[in-house]
Design an enzyme around this catalytic site. Structure first.
Site, short mmCIF file in Angstrom:
data_model
loop_
_atom_site.label_atom_id
_atom_site.label_comp_id
_atom_site.label_asym_id
_atom_site.label_seq_id
_atom_site.Cartn_x
_atom_site.Cartn_y
_atom_site.Cartn_z
N CYS A 103 8.32 6.26 -14.31
CA CYS A 103 7.38 6.63 -15.63
C CYS A 103 7.07 7.93 -15.86
O CYS A 103 7.68 9.47 -14.42
CB CYS A 103 6.63 5.74 -16.69
SG CYS A 103 4.89 5.90 -15.25
N THR A 143 4.41 9.54 -14.99
CA THR A 143 2.81 9.91 -13.91
C THR A 143 3.33 8.96 -12.81
O THR A 143 3.30 8.39 -11.71
CB THR A 143 1.90 9.78 -14.44
OG1 THR A 143 1.73 8.18 -14.56
CG2 THR A 143 1.22 10.53 -15.23
N HIS A 158 3.51 -0.92 6.07
CA HIS A 158 2.08 -1.29 5.88
C HIS A 158 2.41 -2.44 5.30
O HIS A 158 1.85 -3.13 5.09
CB HIS A 158 0.98 -0.38 6.03
CG HIS A 158 0.65 1.20 6.91
ND1 HIS A 158 -0.62 0.97 6.64
CD2 HIS A 158 1.18 0.66 8.51
CE1 HIS A 158 -0.64 1.61 8.75
NE2 HIS A 158 0.57 1.42 9.41
N HIS A 186 0.01 -5.94 9.73
CA HIS A 186 0.06 -6.17 8.16
C HIS A 186 0.48 -8.00 6.96
O HIS A 186 -0.25 -7.58 6.52
CB HIS A 186 1.22 -5.28 8.06
CG HIS A 186 0.58 -4.05 8.87
ND1 HIS A 186 -0.30 -3.48 8.17
CD2 HIS A 186 1.40 -3.17 9.61
CE1 HIS A 186 -0.82 -2.37 8.94
NE2 HIS A 186 0.67 -1.75 9.54
#
Ligand code: RB5
Length: 219
Positions: free
Chosen positions: A122, A124, A155, A190
């Site tokens: 989009c 931003t 991660h 992780h």
């Protein structure tokens, strides 16, 4: 998806992609599936046991609102040139639309296994990342740098990349996409953190977390 098959290293099974997708519901199976070796024929898949990624042709779901439309079209052509199959979920013009519709469509495609990874765009990248992350099985990462895109995979095992077309130029966006598709999840420590991303039961606002410790100490 074409004639691709995955060899699931830890399970020792050779399964069509869709079966693998359906069999990865548990953390163990998901971890195993991440270590697959991908190939278009059985023998090639069995020999090279390295972790692979989406540098091999994959299906990429892509969606954008009007602000991301032009970048989507450009990235789409670029991805197709690299041999990826593209699932273009719109929008299909620069007319004003609502970004959540396209983020949800991409999320659904990734979670259902119709696509291997997703890209949402989009103005931003913020709106589409918020919307995509409403799906509990999506880990959408809003990235404005190659380092962020790499770390989102290593991660966070991000499965959707969110981009801001008004904040990145084409080359910057393309670099993020390339790294996002080429980087494998590191697993290990992780895994524990990703497990804690699961939605909490209603009313369980801080199960065993830092706030609970403070409460116990009367702070
Ligand atoms: C559309 O003008 C804009 O609000 C949208 O593309 C996005 O940036 C929202 O987060």
């Amino acid at each position: 998806m074409r004639d691709a098959y995955f060899f699931v290293a830890r399970c020792g099974e050779l399964l069509p992609r869709r079966v693998v997708t359906q069999s990865v519901a548990t953390p163990d199976r998901r971890a195993a599936a991440r270590r697959f070796v991908r190939g278009t024929c059985v023998n090639a898949a069995l020999t090279d046991m390295t972790e692979t990624d989406m540098t091999a042709p994959a299906t990429i779901a892509i969606g954008a609102d009007h602000a991301g439309f032009a970048l989507k079209e450009w990235l789409k052509a670029r991805l197709a040139e690299s041999g990826h199959a593209i699932l273009d979920l719109g929008t299909h013009s620069a007319d004003s639309v609502d970004y959540p519709d396209f983020a949800h469509a991409v999320s659904d495609a990734v979670v259902s296994g119709r696509a291997d990874r997703g890209v949402v765009i989009c103005g931003t990248g913020i709106g589409v990342s918020i919307a995509a992350n409403r799906n509990p099985a999506v880990r959408a990462a809003l990235c404005q740098s190659v380092d962020a895109a790499r770390l989102a995979r290593q991660h966070n095992d991000a499965n959707v990349l969110a981009l801001g077309a008004r904040l990145l130029d084409r080359d910057g966006a393309a670099a993020c996409v390339d790294v996002f598709l080429a980087t494998a999840y590191e697993g290990g420590r992780h895994d524990r953190r990703l497990a804690k991303l699961s939605p909490r039961p209603a009313g369980d606002s801080d199960p065993g977390g830092p706030l609970e410790s403070l409460r116990r100490e009367g702070v």
